[in-house]
Design a protein around this motif. Sequence first.
Motif, PDB file in Angstrom:
ATOM      1  N   UNK A  12       0.787  -1.231   0.000  1.00  0.00           N
ATOM      2  CA  UNK A  12       0.000   0.000   0.000  1.00  0.00           C
ATOM      3  C   UNK A  12       0.817   1.278   0.000  1.00  0.00           C
ATOM      4  N   UNK A  13       2.122   1.190   0.272  1.00  0.00           N
ATOM      5  CA  UNK A  13       2.898   2.432   0.329  1.00  0.00           C
ATOM      6  C   UNK A  13       3.749   2.641  -0.919  1.00  0.00           C
ATOM      7  N   UNK A  22       2.561   3.058  -4.061  1.00  0.00           N
ATOM      8  CA  UNK A  22       1.928   4.022  -4.961  1.00  0.00           C
ATOM      9  C   UNK A  22       2.464   5.423  -4.688  1.00  0.00           C
ATOM     10  N   UNK A  23       2.589   5.726  -3.405  1.00  0.00           N
ATOM     11  CA  UNK A  23       3.056   7.051  -2.996  1.00  0.00           C
ATOM     12  C   UNK A  23       4.450   7.373  -3.542  1.00  0.00           C
ATOM     13  N   UNK A  71     -11.929  -2.272 -10.511  1.00  0.00           N
ATOM     14  CA  UNK A  71     -13.051  -2.255  -9.580  1.00  0.00           C
ATOM     15  C   UNK A  71     -14.314  -2.306 -10.439  1.00  0.00           C
ATOM     16  N   UNK A 100     -17.510  -0.280 -10.015  1.00  0.00           N
ATOM     17  CA  UNK A 100     -17.329   1.174 -10.010  1.00  0.00           C
ATOM     18  C   UNK A 100     -17.296   1.652 -11.463  1.00  0.00           C
ATOM     19  N   UNK A 148     -14.756   6.485 -11.648  1.00  0.00           N
ATOM     20  CA  UNK A 148     -14.439   6.153 -10.252  1.00  0.00           C
ATOM     21  C   UNK A 148     -13.178   5.300 -10.166  1.00  0.00           C
ATOM     22  N   UNK A 206      -9.924   6.331  -8.049  1.00  0.00           N
ATOM     23  CA  UNK A 206      -9.227   5.455  -7.110  1.00  0.00           C
ATOM     24  C   UNK A 206      -7.758   5.328  -7.483  1.00  0.00           C
ATOM     25  N   UNK A 265      -6.007   7.944  -5.805  1.00  0.00           N
ATOM     26  CA  UNK A 265      -6.426   8.026  -4.393  1.00  0.00           C
ATOM     27  C   UNK A 265      -5.422   8.778  -3.526  1.00  0.00           C
ATOM     28  N   UNK A 266      -4.129   8.625  -3.824  1.00  0.00           N
ATOM     29  CA  UNK A 266      -3.114   9.236  -2.953  1.00  0.00           C
ATOM     30  C   UNK A 266      -3.151  10.765  -3.010  1.00  0.00           C
ATOM     31  N   UNK A 320     -21.235   6.812  -2.553  1.00  0.00           N
ATOM     32  CA  UNK A 320     -21.233   7.138  -3.980  1.00  0.00           C
ATOM     33  C   UNK A 320     -20.292   8.298  -4.274  1.00  0.00           C
ATOM     34  N   UNK A 345     -14.519  10.483  -1.297  1.00  0.00           N
ATOM     35  CA  UNK A 345     -13.271   9.775  -1.565  1.00  0.00           C
ATOM     36  C   UNK A 345     -13.203   8.495  -0.730  1.00  0.00           C
ATOM     37  N   UNK A 360     -15.829   5.875  -1.921  1.00  0.00           N
ATOM     38  CA  UNK A 360     -15.396   5.130  -3.109  1.00  0.00           C
ATOM     39  C   UNK A 360     -14.313   4.122  -2.736  1.00  0.00           C
ATOM     40  N   UNK A 361     -13.435   4.537  -1.815  1.00  0.00           N
ATOM     41  CA  UNK A 361     -12.361   3.627  -1.395  1.00  0.00           C
ATOM     42  C   UNK A 361     -12.940   2.406  -0.673  1.00  0.00           C
ATOM     43  N   UNK A 370     -15.868   1.058  -1.349  1.00  0.00           N
ATOM     44  CA  UNK A 370     -16.403   0.176  -2.398  1.00  0.00           C
ATOM     45  C   UNK A 370     -15.275  -0.528  -3.151  1.00  0.00           C
ATOM     46  N   UNK A 371     -14.199   0.220  -3.421  1.00  0.00           N
ATOM     47  CA  UNK A 371     -13.074  -0.369  -4.158  1.00  0.00           C
ATOM     48  C   UNK A 371     -12.424  -1.484  -3.342  1.00  0.00           C
ATOM     49  N   UNK A 373      -2.630   2.472  -3.573  1.00  0.00           N
ATOM     50  CA  UNK A 373      -2.216   3.275  -2.426  1.00  0.00           C
ATOM     51  C   UNK A 373      -3.286   3.478  -1.371  1.00  0.00           C
ATOM     52  N   UNK A 374      -4.391   2.719  -1.465  1.00  0.00           N
ATOM     53  CA  UNK A 374      -5.415   2.811  -0.424  1.00  0.00           C
ATOM     54  C   UNK A 374      -4.938   2.022   0.792  1.00  0.00           C
ATOM     55  N   UNK A 385      -9.350   1.557   5.887  1.00  0.00           N
ATOM     56  CA  UNK A 385     -10.681   1.490   5.288  1.00  0.00           C
ATOM     57  C   UNK A 385     -11.518   0.423   6.008  1.00  0.00           C
TER      58      UNK A 385
END
Lengths: 241, 286
Positions: free
Chosen positions: A78-79, A81-82, A95, A98, A102, A106, A109-110, B159, B162, B165-166, B168-169, B181-182, B187
């Motif tokens: 998870x770190x 991406x940053x 996803x 979505x 969306x 995502x 997201x960062x 919906x 941020x 959505x995270x 749901x993702x 990067x979530x 979450x």
Amino acid sequence: MDSNVILSIRNLQAFYTGPDNPALGGVSISVNRKEIVALIGPNGAGKSTVLKAIFKEAKVNKGEILFEEADITRLPAGSLAELGIGFIPEGRRLFGSLTVEENLDMGGFIFKDKEKLRSNKERVFELFPFLFENRHKLAKELSGGEQQMVAFGRALMLKPKLLLMDEPSLGLAPQMTDRVFDMIKTIVGTFGVSVLLVEQNVKKAMEIAHRVYVLNLGRVAFEGTPKALLETGDLRGTYLG
Amino acid sequence: MLAQFITNGLISGGAYSLIAIGYTMIYGIGKLINFAHGELYMGGAYCFYLFYIVLGWDIYSSTLLAVIAGGVLGMGLERVAYRPFKGSSRLVPLITTIGASTFLRAAVTLLFDLNTKSLLKNASFQEPFSILGINITPVQGLTIVVSLGLMSLLTVVLKKTRVGKAIRATAEDRASASYVGIDTDRITSITFAIGGLMAAVAGILVGYDQNISPNMGILAGFKGFTAAVLGGIGSIPGAALGGICIGLAENLGAAYISSAYKDSISFAMLVLVLLYKPRGILGEKQ
């Protein structure tokens, strides 16, 4: 160390089930800035494992992974991406429920800053107008090739410096495969990213790659330009079919 | 008369929906049936009891703090009974949440005893009034309004925001979510908090209407679970719909068959759904 090198993998040993059953037995790979590096080889050679070890889907036993000279071997997935590492996993892994937009949100997201998110999204929409036109569709309603485009778009939302791609052409129709490789070239040209590409479609991968690594049984069997690989006829016969 | 039964169905259904949404969201994010969910509902009601009756705070801050406490309880549950067992068999968190459920019920019994308690200070909240021939108390009216309002609010949050959505993702593909990067642990924690919050709201509203006891979460939890399965586990609109269906079926069944069967009706529905439509009304097809 050469600062032109963005990713450097040194003597990497990785496994899934247990350390006595290694999928990679000491692999060293480097990727330079703005370079497309292809990782090819027969099934089970450990190509995907290289990417999965970076994103902690495979466990690292020995060796190290350096990104821009910093050790990322033990960093959680998870770190990454940053830091600017995007991963496009096998099967795209969108996803699905979505919308396309969306999915892009995502991907970015960062970025907490909405303005930055919006400008990144505009850049992606500019590169792939199809995504803009279909931004309200659910990702799962798209065809395989279209989903691959979303996957590229989602990864680009990071403004990545390095993109890891695992079999982007898998399961696509031949014309779609051509388009996917064109997209990769465009992405590198427009965004200036480096790409580490795992591919079954050796011919196509060699067309766009600057350098190639051939993996066999968890070890590097060849390293060099596509041209040099073609000249070693026996390697081609043995590993590429 | 029918209108009255339907209204009664909506009242209990609204509360079931709030519980069911928590079940379904936590299932979505953690692939876990949270067997301590009924205790979050009970815990919210008891926090309200503590603040409002025991400590004598005013009704607004008591409500607000009890709802927040429900959220914190949900987060604590995730930290203790779910996160340490990530990566182990899916049976493990199932058993740890059963353990947490027993623990919470025992703790509340020790602190407050087993007797039922009233949350009422002001009897006028429970004085029925009549609209269009339907008898309803202010608390019951509030239950319908608040549960529908909260469900709509949650829909908008999921919906549009941020974090929504995270959520749901992450529910859809946890690994992919971490690639972009979530922080999927965070979450998950937020999702448990939302589940706890909604359960606490249901607990306070129902507690107001029917008094509270340490075991109030058992039956309500089972019915909320049934509602979530009926709607299709993982689907939030499904959980809302499932809750309303259970509430209606229960009250209509009690009216037209026998009130003795009120509780068995939802369990009969659970058995039928599992036998004939295991993915529920709005569940994902595969």
